[in-house]
Design an enzyme around this catalytic site. Sequence first.
Site, PDB file in Angstrom:
ATOM      1  N   ARG A  38       0.823  -1.215   0.000  1.00  0.00           N
ATOM      2  CA  ARG A  38       0.000   0.000   0.000  1.00  0.00           C
ATOM      3  C   ARG A  38       0.861   1.271   0.000  1.00  0.00           C
ATOM      4  NH1 ARG A  38      -4.987  -1.746   3.979  1.00  0.00           N
ATOM      5  NH2 ARG A  38      -6.333  -2.447   2.286  1.00  0.00           N
ATOM      6  N   LYS A 199     -17.669 -18.498   2.793  1.00  0.00           N
ATOM      7  CA  LYS A 199     -19.035 -18.048   3.100  1.00  0.00           C
ATOM      8  C   LYS A 199     -19.803 -17.559   1.876  1.00  0.00           C
ATOM      9  CE  LYS A 199     -17.125 -16.456   7.171  1.00  0.00           C
ATOM     10  NZ  LYS A 199     -16.076 -15.756   6.461  1.00  0.00           N
ATOM     11  N   GLY A 352      -8.435 -10.715   0.448  1.00  0.00           N
ATOM     12  CA  GLY A 352      -7.202 -10.952   1.198  1.00  0.00           C
ATOM     13  C   GLY A 352      -6.567 -12.310   0.946  1.00  0.00           C
ATOM     14  N   GLY A 375     -12.716  -4.249   1.225  1.00  0.00           N
ATOM     15  CA  GLY A 375     -14.130  -3.904   1.393  1.00  0.00           C
ATOM     16  C   GLY A 375     -14.630  -2.992   0.284  1.00  0.00           C
TER      17      GLY A 375
HETATM   18  P1  AMP Z   1     -13.581 -16.422   2.949  1.00  0.00           P
HETATM   19  O1  AMP Z   1     -13.144 -15.699   4.186  1.00  0.00           O
HETATM   20  O2  AMP Z   1     -15.044 -16.639   2.854  1.00  0.00           O
HETATM   21  O3  AMP Z   1     -12.987 -15.847   1.679  1.00  0.00           O
HETATM   22  O4  AMP Z   1     -12.969 -17.887   3.068  1.00  0.00           O
HETATM   23  C1  AMP Z   1     -11.608 -18.143   3.118  1.00  0.00           C
HETATM   24  C2  AMP Z   1     -11.403 -19.426   3.873  1.00  0.00           C
HETATM   25  O5  AMP Z   1     -12.141 -20.459   3.247  1.00  0.00           O
HETATM   26  C3  AMP Z   1      -9.963 -19.899   3.886  1.00  0.00           C
HETATM   27  O6  AMP Z   1      -9.464 -19.764   5.185  1.00  0.00           O
HETATM   28  C4  AMP Z   1     -10.047 -21.349   3.448  1.00  0.00           C
HETATM   29  O7  AMP Z   1      -9.285 -22.220   4.256  1.00  0.00           O
HETATM   30  C5  AMP Z   1     -11.518 -21.656   3.594  1.00  0.00           C
HETATM   31  N1  AMP Z   1     -11.957 -22.753   2.721  1.00  0.00           N
HETATM   32  C6  AMP Z   1     -11.808 -22.826   1.386  1.00  0.00           C
HETATM   33  N2  AMP Z   1     -12.280 -23.991   0.925  1.00  0.00           N
HETATM   34  C7  AMP Z   1     -12.747 -24.679   1.988  1.00  0.00           C
HETATM   35  C8  AMP Z   1     -13.371 -25.944   2.143  1.00  0.00           C
HETATM   36  N3  AMP Z   1     -13.595 -26.733   1.108  1.00  0.00           N
HETATM   37  N4  AMP Z   1     -13.748 -26.320   3.401  1.00  0.00           N
HETATM   38  C9  AMP Z   1     -13.519 -25.517   4.456  1.00  0.00           C
HETATM   39  N5  AMP Z   1     -12.940 -24.308   4.369  1.00  0.00           N
HETATM   40  C10 AMP Z   1     -12.557 -23.871   3.144  1.00  0.00           C
END
Ligand code: AMP
Length: 397
Positions: A38, A199, A352, A375
């Site tokens: 940054r 999520k 991130g 964000g």
């Molecule tokens: P997010 O914060 O929603 O972008 O999710 C990122 C997180 O999703 C990372 O820490 C990954 O380890 C997790 N992740 C990705 N694929 C899987 C999966 N198949 N099962 C559980 N966690 C996952």
Amino acid sequence: MFNKTTLKDYVLEGKKVLLRVDYNVPLNANLKITNDRRIRESIPTLKYLIEQKAKIIICTHLGRPEGKVVPDFSLEPVAERLRQLIKKPVILTKDVGDIDTIKFVRNMKEGDIVMMQNLRFDPGEEANDPDFVRKLSALADIYCDDAFGTMHRQHASTYGVAQVMPNCVGLLVEKELKTFDKVLNDPDKPFVVLVGGSKVKDKIELLDNLLDKADTIMIGGAMAYTFLRAQGYTLGKSLVEKDKVPMAKLILEKAEKLGTRILLPVDHVAAGEFSFAAQPTIVSTDHFPRSLMGLDIGPKTLAIYKRFLQRARTVFWNGPMGVFEFQKFAKGTNEVAKTMAKSPYFTMVGGGDSIAAVEGLELQDKIKFISTGGGASLKLLEGKSLPGVEVIQDKFD
Ligand code: AMP
């Protein structure tokens, strides 16, 4: 179309410019900066201001000191890094309203750089307090917002000051906004969107907004399981967000009506438990064992996703394809990063975790565009406007 006032619309010689940057960089326990991207991204704007003989007053926040002076969030390490990068003295002042600061700013010479101490040491910053706005705006002639990462916030330094003084965006914000404008309104086709992470809730609005813009949307990560569930598959112990299944169904139906292709994994790297030491097994979507959970996209899925990434003229990627923190389940994420890095076409990464994966492989210079705003970039991709952009005057006002 981008039509905001920029630095280039002003005669800057001898003018004091209040430059809002986003130097909210990660620090380790020894208060050393672990990633200075940054700060480096702000250098073109600073060089332009120096060339134009402006007097530069930098302001930024760092961390979440919540309106109190917290020495661990002092900008000293940031000022020191900037001195090294810009090869000029950078004076770090005590605080915005401090009498010495005011005197110092009054006596600045052309090309001088002063940095205000962490804005969030004052509760007025996040509250957009009129008194704090007054103190900030009194320091300069022109306000320039080059802090893309905070443009979704209505704080004193990102919103309040722009309401009370001549304003513009800096070179970094100009580049970010023009890039998002192009990707959202006139992407080179085929336009492929790759979304992963855990999520569904965080990505649903983005998917909804990109449905009629993208040609193909490919889904990986844990989110894929909620979509596969919506198609009627059973997925063992994989992470399915049951309450989001109806929403996933709606997205799939909408995509079909629009003729947008949505690709979901046909196979997986699965394991019996969520652990770095777990034994990986390849399983297919239509024969998913009850005892396993999917932790990465499988080899067939990877081959399909890579083919679409190679042919795309525009790629946007947000979110890992699997649990990339565990080496055995990182292949999907790492391979899509490598494939994008090899593309001669326009590739863009946001979020991130995906940026961390790209940087972990040292491929950041091979991706055409990495946004500085998490964000803020998500909001734009969801089709929303940013208050920090709205408040900047249009070019032809
Ligand atoms: P997010 O914060 O929603 O972008 O999710 C990122 C997180 O999703 C990372 O820490 C990954 O380890 C997790 N992740 C990705 N694929 C899987 C999966 N198949 N099962 C559980 N966690 C996952």
